[in-house]
Design an enzyme around this catalytic site. Sequence first.
Site, PDB file in Angstrom:
ATOM      1  N   GLU A   1      39.871  44.099  35.041  1.00  0.00           N
ATOM      2  CA  GLU A   1      38.602  43.752  35.918  1.00  0.00           C
ATOM      3  C   GLU A   1      37.494  43.605  35.120  1.00  0.00           C
ATOM      4  O   GLU A   1      36.403  44.215  35.501  1.00  0.00           O
ATOM      5  CB  GLU A   1      38.617  44.846  37.049  1.00  0.00           C
ATOM      6  CG  GLU A   1      39.873  44.543  37.996  1.00  0.00           C
ATOM      7  CD  GLU A   1      39.438  45.526  39.240  1.00  0.00           C
ATOM      8  OE1 GLU A   1      38.829  46.390  39.488  1.00  0.00           O
ATOM      9  OE2 GLU A   1      40.397  45.265  40.474  1.00  0.00           O
TER      10      GLU A   1
ATOM     11  N   GLU B   1      47.941  43.270  40.487  1.00  0.00           N
ATOM     12  CA  GLU B   1      47.242  44.217  41.266  1.00  0.00           C
ATOM     13  C   GLU B   1      47.225  43.697  42.726  1.00  0.00           C
ATOM     14  O   GLU B   1      46.561  42.307  42.766  1.00  0.00           O
ATOM     15  CB  GLU B   1      46.047  44.915  40.976  1.00  0.00           C
ATOM     16  CG  GLU B   1      45.964  46.201  39.989  1.00  0.00           C
ATOM     17  CD  GLU B   1      44.749  46.471  39.754  1.00  0.00           C
ATOM     18  OE1 GLU B   1      43.833  46.878  40.757  1.00  0.00           O
ATOM     19  OE2 GLU B   1      44.180  46.992  38.485  1.00  0.00           O
TER      20      GLU B   1
HETATM   21  P1  P53 Z   1      41.264  52.182  44.613  1.00  0.00           P
HETATM   22  C1  P53 Z   1      37.498  49.300  43.558  1.00  0.00           C
HETATM   23  C2  P53 Z   1      37.002  50.555  43.027  1.00  0.00           C
HETATM   24  C3  P53 Z   1      37.373  50.667  41.604  1.00  0.00           C
HETATM   25  C4  P53 Z   1      38.278  49.846  41.065  1.00  0.00           C
HETATM   26  O1  P53 Z   1      41.165  50.962  44.091  1.00  0.00           O
HETATM   27  C5  P53 Z   1      38.721  48.965  41.647  1.00  0.00           C
HETATM   28  C6  P53 Z   1      38.612  48.376  43.091  1.00  0.00           C
HETATM   29  C7  P53 Z   1      39.037  47.265  43.768  1.00  0.00           C
HETATM   30  O2  P53 Z   1      38.693  46.079  43.329  1.00  0.00           O
HETATM   31  O3  P53 Z   1      39.839  47.910  41.094  1.00  0.00           O
HETATM   32  C8  P53 Z   1      41.023  48.323  40.969  1.00  0.00           C
HETATM   33  O4  P53 Z   1      41.956  53.142  43.533  1.00  0.00           O
HETATM   34  C9  P53 Z   1      41.511  48.969  39.614  1.00  0.00           C
HETATM   35  C10 P53 Z   1      42.459  50.008  40.006  1.00  0.00           C
HETATM   36  C11 P53 Z   1      42.256  50.893  41.325  1.00  0.00           C
HETATM   37  C12 P53 Z   1      42.360  49.470  42.445  1.00  0.00           C
HETATM   38  O5  P53 Z   1      41.372  48.405  42.250  1.00  0.00           O
HETATM   39  O6  P53 Z   1      39.771  52.644  44.807  1.00  0.00           O
HETATM   40  O7  P53 Z   1      41.778  48.110  38.700  1.00  0.00           O
HETATM   41  O8  P53 Z   1      42.120  51.013  38.861  1.00  0.00           O
HETATM   42  O9  P53 Z   1      42.737  51.746  41.528  1.00  0.00           O
HETATM   43  C13 P53 Z   1      42.430  50.141  43.639  1.00  0.00           C
HETATM   44  O10 P53 Z   1      41.525  52.141  45.983  1.00  0.00           O
END
Ligand code: P53
Length: 483
Positions: free
Chosen positions: A180, A375
């Site tokens: 990301e 993802e």
């Molecule tokens: P979680 C939100 C916040 C932090 C990372 O998020 C994020 C996002 C969503 O875009 O990106 C990805 O665990 C990231 C993963 C993460 C996943 O979203 O807050 O690449 O590491 O776990 C899901 O529900």
Amino acid sequence: MSIFNEDFLWGGAIAANQYEGGYQEGGKGLGPVDLLPNKDENRVHVMYHPELAMKEKFNYYPSHQAIDGYHYFKEDIAMFAEMGFKCLRMSVSWPRIFPNGDEETPNEAGLKFYDELFDECLKYNIEPVVTLNHFDTPIYLYEKYDGWTNRKLIDFFVRYASVMFNRYKGKVKYWLTFNEINILQVLPFLGGSFDPEKFENPLQTKYQAAHHQLVASALATKLAREIDPANKIGCMLAAGEAYPNTCNPNDIWAAKMLDREGFFFIDVQVRGKYPSYSRRFFEEQQLEIKQEKEDAEILKNTVDFIGFSYYSTKVVSADEQVLSSSEKTDGNIFSSLENPYLPKSEWGWIIDPMGLRITMNTLYDRYQVPLFVVENGLGAVDKPNEAGIIEDDYRINYLSEHIQAVGEAVKDGVEVWGYTPWGCIDIISAGTGQMSKRYGFIYVDLDDNGVGSFKRSKKASFDWYKQVIASNGEKVGRNNDEF
Ligand code: P53
């Protein structure tokens, strides 16, 4: 006949900082996430104020033990194999390999861990899909160099990447450089181990750091190809189309501008140069990005595919009044207005399978390189029923509809290499630090305070996904009905 190719990469995705734990084992150094508390201790606030992460002592750090993948990985990979995974997306912890980040030589104990991890995957013919930097720039580099704001980070990263490409030549073929990459704009501590507020011009600092990551990504791409022409290198975008709130042209424009904030990064990584709209943006914001003479040439080393995360779309308005009066959905770092047509998850994330089809079509129209859904998923609370089984129909529904959207995109003509739902085994949430925000097919007995037996067990979605893979995406319905 399935609409998905025979060699379509079905699998799942995890990241070192949310899965492994063992935060000091084998000589591992610290990453930014190792300094973050859980939700109760205001994790989000700390993410935005890294100085707190550096000086406060919190009661509980979820990443320190995570789900102890460091010791459980063989058991976990056996369960992934049972579901029929063709690939596993994971990340390597940079501070496991270079504990400080600026050493000349890597930490052998860290490499040994990944030797075993990748070999375990290969034992079951599971193709590793490896992210080099998933929120894991060593914290020592934050302290000594202000992270990615410093150009020196390019050399450190390329040295680390080179160690990986050489060591895992012939074993790992699919690589993603930065997870990301556009998260740097919202969460620079996670994305780049720096605090823009320490600088006179925070926005300029962010774009300077972005430039360094883009150059580093291009150099790593070049190196990966030189070391093994069979390597496939991808960029990774936090995606999700921005919808205009109304058909007012100003709203349309606002949505377009928001999408460009993310596209900016992969425009460089896929097209090999800064997009033309960036000139006006830099001028109007009075940003001066320092570039070296050789950078333009380096950036021409473009990626083979676009990896992206997709959880939801967002709704945007240009109208100040709408912005201030209407409710915003929370939970997600990329904020959005409410979408009255769509439901939300327990964490307030908009659920929009059609949006995945739209996003994929936009990406493919724009770039015409293969996509990889690295993802996607639903974070939800799971409760065992009386028989002790987790009947996660809500998750099956979510994934089923999203896989069908991927299928529609394939029919639309989009080339897609694979689909790896997020947190295929329950792991720590990046955003909240919670364990109770679960994404997995595999339940892990652990609560938000790290108490539990770590025992793994199958949810109902486990057998469902196994069937999806076995039918190559043909049986995706809740009751395995045909697509
Ligand atoms: P979680 C939100 C916040 C932090 C990372 O998020 C994020 C996002 C969503 O875009 O990106 C990805 O665990 C990231 C993963 C993460 C996943 O979203 O807050 O690449 O590491 O776990 C899901 O529900």
